[in-house]
Design an enzyme around this catalytic site. Sequence first.
Site, PDB file in Angstrom:
ATOM      1  N   HIS B  70     -12.582  -5.417 -12.453  1.00 30.56           N
ATOM      2  CA  HIS B  70     -13.006  -4.655 -11.242  1.00 30.56           C
ATOM      3  C   HIS B  70     -11.705  -4.519 -10.371  1.00 30.56           C
ATOM      4  O   HIS B  70     -11.392  -3.673  -9.874  1.00 30.56           O
ATOM      5  CB  HIS B  70     -13.891  -5.628 -10.445  1.00 30.56           C
ATOM      6  N   ASP B  99       6.597  23.258  -5.247  1.00 27.63           N
ATOM      7  CA  ASP B  99       5.863  22.520  -6.194  1.00 27.63           C
ATOM      8  C   ASP B  99       6.747  21.336  -5.949  1.00 27.63           C
ATOM      9  O   ASP B  99       7.666  20.941  -5.159  1.00 27.63           O
ATOM     10  CB  ASP B  99       6.140  22.954  -7.349  1.00 27.63           C
ATOM     11  N   TRP B 135      -7.246 -10.430 -11.735  1.00 24.39           N
ATOM     12  CA  TRP B 135      -6.196  -9.188 -11.619  1.00 24.39           C
ATOM     13  C   TRP B 135      -5.014  -9.908 -11.701  1.00 24.39           C
ATOM     14  O   TRP B 135      -3.944  -9.244 -11.679  1.00 24.39           O
ATOM     15  CB  TRP B 135      -6.549  -8.447 -10.436  1.00 24.39           C
ATOM     16  N   SER B 163       3.731   5.459 -15.520  1.00 24.32           N
ATOM     17  CA  SER B 163       3.213   6.401 -14.493  1.00 24.32           C
ATOM     18  C   SER B 163       3.441   6.513 -13.194  1.00 24.32           C
ATOM     19  O   SER B 163       4.021   7.216 -12.595  1.00 24.32           O
ATOM     20  CB  SER B 163       1.464   6.372 -14.862  1.00 24.32           C
ATOM     21  N   SER B 164       3.353   5.076 -12.525  1.00 21.40           N
ATOM     22  CA  SER B 164       3.780   4.955 -11.252  1.00 21.40           C
ATOM     23  C   SER B 164       5.042   5.344 -10.911  1.00 21.40           C
ATOM     24  O   SER B 164       5.307   6.028  -9.697  1.00 21.40           O
ATOM     25  CB  SER B 164       3.302   3.493 -10.678  1.00 21.40           C
ATOM     26  N   HIS B 247       2.880  -8.329  -3.418  1.00 20.89           N
ATOM     27  CA  HIS B 247       3.042  -8.248  -1.979  1.00 20.89           C
ATOM     28  C   HIS B 247       3.182  -6.793  -1.700  1.00 20.89           C
ATOM     29  O   HIS B 247       2.440  -6.287  -0.919  1.00 20.89           O
ATOM     30  CB  HIS B 247       3.432  -9.451  -1.215  1.00 20.89           C
ATOM     31  N   GLU B 249       2.962  -4.405  -3.702  1.00 20.97           N
ATOM     32  CA  GLU B 249       1.974  -3.685  -3.834  1.00 20.97           C
ATOM     33  C   GLU B 249       0.653  -3.401  -2.839  1.00 20.97           C
ATOM     34  O   GLU B 249       0.297  -2.215  -2.648  1.00 20.97           O
ATOM     35  CB  GLU B 249       1.225  -4.361  -5.214  1.00 20.97           C
ATOM     36  N   TYR B 251       1.122  -3.386   0.126  1.00 17.07           N
ATOM     37  CA  TYR B 251       1.692  -2.133   1.100  1.00 17.07           C
ATOM     38  C   TYR B 251       1.739  -0.728   0.579  1.00 17.07           C
ATOM     39  O   TYR B 251       1.408   0.089   1.138  1.00 17.07           O
ATOM     40  CB  TYR B 251       2.830  -2.715   1.859  1.00 17.07           C
ATOM     41  N   SER B 262      -2.745   8.771  10.154  1.00 18.26           N
ATOM     42  CA  SER B 262      -1.786   9.433  11.287  1.00 18.26           C
ATOM     43  C   SER B 262      -1.864  10.824  11.354  1.00 18.26           C
ATOM     44  O   SER B 262      -1.472  11.473  12.364  1.00 18.26           O
ATOM     45  CB  SER B 262      -0.202   8.837  10.993  1.00 18.26           C
ATOM     46  N   HIS B 296       3.403 -16.268   0.632  1.00 24.68           N
ATOM     47  CA  HIS B 296       2.157 -16.728   1.628  1.00 24.68           C
ATOM     48  C   HIS B 296       1.168 -16.896   0.534  1.00 24.68           C
ATOM     49  O   HIS B 296      -0.142 -16.749   1.091  1.00 24.68           O
ATOM     50  CB  HIS B 296       2.220 -15.884   2.550  1.00 24.68           C
ATOM     51  N   HIS B 297       1.047 -16.069  -0.622  1.00 27.85           N
ATOM     52  CA  HIS B 297      -0.058 -16.086  -1.366  1.00 27.85           C
ATOM     53  C   HIS B 297      -0.126 -17.552  -2.422  1.00 27.85           C
ATOM     54  O   HIS B 297      -1.120 -17.643  -3.165  1.00 27.85           O
ATOM     55  CB  HIS B 297      -0.171 -14.847  -2.709  1.00 27.85           C
ATOM     56  N   THR B 322       2.522  -4.001  12.394  1.00 26.08           N
ATOM     57  CA  THR B 322       1.188  -3.508  12.237  1.00 26.08           C
ATOM     58  C   THR B 322       0.672  -3.298  13.537  1.00 26.08           C
ATOM     59  O   THR B 322      -0.040  -2.145  13.710  1.00 26.08           O
ATOM     60  CB  THR B 322       0.356  -4.486  11.345  1.00 26.08           C
ATOM     61  N   LYS B 325       1.513  -0.164  15.026  1.00 29.20           N
ATOM     62  CA  LYS B 325       0.714   1.204  14.622  1.00 29.20           C
ATOM     63  C   LYS B 325      -0.808   1.190  15.199  1.00 29.20           C
ATOM     64  O   LYS B 325      -1.080   2.441  15.406  1.00 29.20           O
ATOM     65  CB  LYS B 325       0.677   1.119  13.044  1.00 29.20           C
ATOM     66  N   ARG B 444     -13.609 -18.399  -4.434  1.00 29.34           N
ATOM     67  CA  ARG B 444     -13.827 -17.125  -5.138  1.00 29.34           C
ATOM     68  C   ARG B 444     -13.941 -17.147  -6.660  1.00 29.34           C
ATOM     69  O   ARG B 444     -13.441 -18.269  -7.188  1.00 29.34           O
ATOM     70  CB  ARG B 444     -12.656 -16.107  -4.777  1.00 29.34           C
TER      71      ARG B 444
END
Lengths: 374, 526
Positions: B70, B99, B135, B163-164, B247, B249, B251, B262, B296-297, B322, B325, B444
């Site tokens: 998932h 293009d 994950w 790919s990314s 991390h 990732e 963002y 926006s 922080h994770h 943040t 924004k 979790r």
Amino acid sequence: MSFKKTLVTAGAALSTLPSLALAQNQVNMSPGVTEIGAQIYDLHMLILIICVVIGLLVFGVMFYSIIYHRKSRGVVPSQFHESTKVEIAWTAVPFLILVAMAVPATSTLLEVYDNDEAELDILITGYQWKWRYEYLDTSGETVAFFSNLATPQEAIYNTEDKGEHYLLEVDEPLVIPVDTKVRFLVTANDVIHSWWVPEIAVKRDAIPGFINEAWSKVSEEGIYRGQCTELCGAYHGFMPIVVHAVSRQEFDSWMAAKRDEAVSELAAVGMEMSLEALMSEGEAVYNRQCVACHGAAGEGGVGKAIAGSAVALGDLNTHLDIGIKGVVGTSMQAFGNQLSDSEMAAVITYQRNAFGNNTGDVVQPADVAQHRKG
Amino acid sequence: MGAHHHGPAKGITRWLFTTNHKDIGTMYLWFSFAMFILGGAFAMVIRAELFQPGMQLVEPGFFNQMTTLHGLVMVFGAIMPSFVGLANWLIPMMIGAPDMALPRMNNWSFWILPPGFLMLASTLFMEGGAPAFGWTFYAPLSTTYAPPSVTFFIFAIHVLGMSSIMGSINIIATVMNMRAPGMSYMKLPLFVWTWLITAFLLVAVMPVLAGAVTMMLMDIHFGTSFFSAAGGGDPVLFQHIFWFFGHPEVYIIILPAFGVVSQIIPAFSRKPLFGYASMVYATASIAFLSFIVWAHHMYTVGMPVAGELYFMYATMLIAVPTGVKVFNWISTMWRGALSFETPMLFAIGFLVLFTIGGFTGLMLSIAPADFQYHDTYFVVAHFHYVMVAGAVFSMTAAVYFWLPKWTGRMYNETMGKVHFWVSFVGFNITFFPQHFVGLAGMPRRVPDYALQFADFNMMSSIGAFVYGASQILFLYNVVATIVAGAKVSDEKVWDGAEGLEWTVPTPAPYHTFEVPPKVDAAPAYI
């Protein structure tokens, strides 16, 4: 400070309202039974309340705009789109609020990390999927034991009713004295686990090859329950933690009894056990240690089937080897240091005589001791 | 020469060999929607099992495969490719380019995705099952103790990473080289800015992820011990490397969503975006901070207290840009002339729910409190508020907003609004109670739970089924629009929409801006 206290109290009062209405459904963190836990709870409430207040302000402005600045009300849109002053203000003000949050957070964190001068050291080792506790005390016989899930498989698979402490009960809890600074040295045997008991405000990762420190000073006698909080494989959800916090006297007499037990265990080495005794103890050991992987009828699952298996029906020495040393590179761990000679003898006997494996073999504790020597 | 337009090729070759940014964008969008449904199906299995205490439908091992797939499918298959698809469609049209800069690589970066995911999904049918280590695939659960299919997982991650990276290089090259004359950096629409910054993040961190999985591969097959203390390695090293990728990732996922919002909020406020320049600087600050807060994770892994303090302070700082924004978006709405078509509803839904996710993020940044939050459902609630109500809501808003421009047909507004409200309510019923069970002590990634968590879990599951079902409505609405939606021919589609993409005909022709457009000295959206 008193403003903060008021806020925290108000928040605490608010948060108990729904929990009164829904007895079982706790909605907030518990302050627990330690000073650190209470500090963390206050910190949590403080930040929660600051967030709620800011949120109400921000959403208030937004909803005002949604209601009053609608095209359908015929408003002509203003075209302003810049203000350096405002930008500076809403950069600086949040920064200052953050500094105000960081101050209590820092002092609490420093206390959490103050592991010095512990009065009792306990080594906690995570295994797939149980905990082992060892009291690191140089006087007398070492006291160490495994703590396994006590909830029966039948309750998990819904063929039996679930008890009050479903999934949060163990065969042998960790016992600690109250009002004593207990230091936990946390590590793991296989994968990473994490030892967490919310009420005593300790969560530390158990990492194989490393020892982490944490401490707790419980102020109230009671039973506190927690769980593994790092995904550690299939039965991650089934390795609970139960801590009994008892008075100093009670702890001392418990400790003395455990030491006696350890001594009598040593004495039992030469003992002969009857087939019935071996089978009944073997069944108990099997249901504690083996059933999760090998199934209630020995039918297998994560582990191989035991019913009709070549190992259980074949050479006894191979069977003992696997039980004691495990199988490297699989989930079959080495149970040699987890089970006593009599437990090992019992469970091997059970596996060779239950589930239609009628070998008639009887394994005595002395056989196991002999096998261990090689 | 005259205006000679050659259209797309016919049949399957149009899609296999296309170098057209619109075709490739379309394929990315459909592919990501398919992955969204697949990842959603896994989530439904998870919520069905968690509907009641006790094991009912699946075995614990399979449950872990579901949580793992998932997460992987949603992050790498649904959210990331959907924004790449959006970038493909919109960036050339927004900057006045004909293009993407590297159209053939564009084709390749899309077409390696489906085989990559096919490989990942095929692990479900392998002996030992699919990856079941989450994950975040922490070693040694993902190395020594992993099922054999982990090797396929590693290869799949490499493919998705390639790919990314190719997609990002393409975006950077396009934005840097193909802007129409006069389209200076500080005139770029905010969606382009957020994607430019995201692309740099991707190029910086995807190789780190590739490094992590390669080290896993070495540990599993070639006898190294990067992540095994027994051989002189360190399992925590894995977490540092993973989160140094992980991390930024998050963002990578949320910045393009900021960009979309926006664009949409000013359009339906009929007012220029407030604080354009500060939005750009805030995005860049968030991107910079994302590189220096990863641990922080990992507050509970046993870092030294100085490390904890540093990561706590640095993480708290993210709240500043943040916040800027959020304040800017609300100021954009202030004294505008608001209307609430479906894209605006999803944008406002984003604004409210993302802000809640931001608040819980701030709470999680407080290290001592995180000792109680870490790895509980509180974290699950937090990141679904930012991932689903953040990224997915914004993506949904984007589809409704630009679909008429892409297809020349208008979606059914009533159905769109129903989709929004059902999603919004379903989402909150699913994830709000998860804050409660998390704070009350539910870890979790567990397939079963203690009885005191039963009521909220049942509520959560019901909400999830509602939210899941609402996506079928979305699919129906989009297909019905493409097939038989009311025709739109107005170039602007929305009266408040500004930007070059709204100056081309509707539907957008196969080739746009073969001749560079004239860019205003002061575009209306700044």
